[in-house]
Design an enzyme around this catalytic site. Structure first.
Site, mmCIF file in Angstrom:
data_model
loop_
_atom_site.group_PDB
_atom_site.id
_atom_site.type_symbol
_atom_site.label_atom_id
_atom_site.label_comp_id
_atom_site.label_asym_id
_atom_site.label_seq_id
_atom_site.Cartn_x
_atom_site.Cartn_y
_atom_site.Cartn_z
ATOM 1 N N HIS A 1 0.857 -1.188 0.000
ATOM 2 C CA HIS A 1 0.000 0.000 0.000
ATOM 3 C C HIS A 1 0.893 1.237 0.000
ATOM 4 O O HIS A 1 0.718 2.124 -0.803
ATOM 5 C CB HIS A 1 -0.947 -0.018 1.206
ATOM 6 N N GLU B 1 0.734 7.996 -3.744
ATOM 7 C CA GLU B 1 1.512 7.632 -2.560
ATOM 8 C C GLU B 1 2.763 8.490 -2.417
ATOM 9 O O GLU B 1 3.118 8.911 -1.325
ATOM 10 C CB GLU B 1 1.880 6.141 -2.600
ATOM 11 N N HIS C 1 2.981 10.853 0.730
ATOM 12 C CA HIS C 1 3.902 10.358 1.763
ATOM 13 C C HIS C 1 5.379 10.532 1.411
ATOM 14 O O HIS C 1 6.173 10.984 2.229
ATOM 15 C CB HIS C 1 3.625 8.874 2.041
#
Ligand SMILES: *[C@@H]1O[C@H](CO)[C@@H](O)[C@H](O)[C@H]1NC(C)=O
Ligand SMILES: *[C@@H]1O[C@H](CO)[C@@H](O)[C@H](O)[C@H]1NC(C)=O
Ligand SMILES: *[C@@H]1O[C@H](CO)[C@@H](O)[C@H](O)[C@H]1NC(C)=O
Ligand SMILES: *[C@@H]1O[C@H](CO)[C@@H](O)[C@H](O)[C@H]1NC(C)=O
Ligand SMILES: *[C@@H]1O[C@H](CO)[C@@H](O)[C@H](O)[C@H]1NC(C)=O
Ligand SMILES: *[C@@H]1O[C@H](CO)[C@@H](O)[C@H](O)[C@H]1NC(C)=O
Length: 239
Positions: A62, A115, A119
């Site tokens: 993930h 992502e 992040h």
């Protein structure tokens, strides 16, 4: 005279250094959470079907999330440079297509982009975009959750349930560190089908993600110490 100017130089240098640190804006974090997900659970709780009719039966990535002990939702969307698809060179791309697919909508590049921007930008001083994806792939390969659970006879089943520690123990035995499990509640039943679920599923939750924690440099595995992301004392389905 010479001494004075070199001192001035030093002070100036230090000022620039501070500026650099602050302007990167990728703030600060304490450690990393490396999150692997079980695709069938994504698809089960999603409000529309996944792109593939039969979701993958392996844990996939993930994300790799720089995290803060005191502030669980931070950091995110930092000021680092945005995702560049061309930095995912062909060999890396073929690795990521296996380890880090978008199991929901099927646009892998889009998932990597989201992502990284949310992040990866927050830890770009430690891992640039290429290193971020390479490191994540190495983690996925090194800690094969599907395999660890299989070796402990924990395999997908529509009826068997597990406790939190049933699932954590074999992972801990292999990694020597405490992981974190995250679960999803059973999706709300469609109207009129209230009795159609097996009783084992009625008061249970689905295993969704396994989190491994890493130090600030994303090199050393450490204990996760966040509280469990599954409901206490409720059976867990791995299906
Ligand atoms: C990111 O940069 C913008 C523009 O330079 C600035 O306004 C914003 O405060 C910065 N955000 C963070 C989290 O540093
Ligand atoms: C964690 O978040 C808190 C609250 O936002 C902040 O004050 C602190 O600087 C952050 N710590 C690190 C190491 O990122
Ligand atoms: C997939 O996502 C990428 C990156 O966001 C985007 O450029 C591309 O157009 C998307 N492809 C499709 C088929 O939607
Ligand atoms: C992980 O383990 C599964 C189950 O044993 C296996 O099928 C798969 O090939 C392994 N993946 C990697 C990358 O080693
Ligand atoms: C699982 O068992 C196989 C066969 O005994 C072994 O080769 C493998 O290393 C084990 N995997 C893990 C993660 O313990
Ligand atoms: C987790 O560990 C860190 C580092 O040892 C510590 O600062 C933090 O307070 C711990 N958090 C909890 C909830 O135990």
């Amino acid at each position: 005279m010479l001494k004075l100017s070199s001192l001035a130089f030093l002070v100036l240098g230090f000022a620039f250094f501070l500026c650099f640190i602050m302007s990167t804006g990728d703030g600060s974090y304490d450690y990393f959470q490396f999150v692997q997900q079980w695709p069938p659970t994504n698809c089960r709780v999603r409000n529309k079907p996944c792109s593939k009719p039969r979701p993958l039966q392996i844990f996939t990535i993930h994300g790799l999330w720089p995290s803060n002990y005191s502030n669980p939702t931070m950091p995110s969307n930092c000021n680092g440079s945005q995702f560049e698809a061309k930095k995912v060179y062909p060999r890396l791309q073929s690795k990521l297509k296996i380890s880090w697919p978008d199991v929901e909508s099927g646009n892998d590049t889009n998932f990597w982009e989201r992502e990284w921007n949310k992040h990866g930008t927050c830890s770009s001083r430690i891992l640039n975009q290429m290193q971020y994806f390479e490191r994540s792939y190495e983690m996925w390969r090194s800690y094969n959750i599907t395999n660890i659970l299989k070796n402990a006879s924990i395999v997908p089943s529509a009826t068997q349930t597990w406790t939190y520690s049933d699932i954590v123990s074999p992972i801990k035995a292999v990694t020597q560190r405490t992981p974190l499990l995250r679960c999803k509640s059973h999706p709300t039943k469609p109207k009129g089908q209230a009795k159609s679920q097996p009783t084992s599923q009625a008061n249970s939750q689905f295993l969704h993600e396994v989190v491994l924690c890493f130090d600030y440099n994303a090199l050393i595995l450490i204990d996760c110490n966040r509280t469990a992301g599954c409901r206490n004392q409720v059976d867990i389905l791995f299906a």
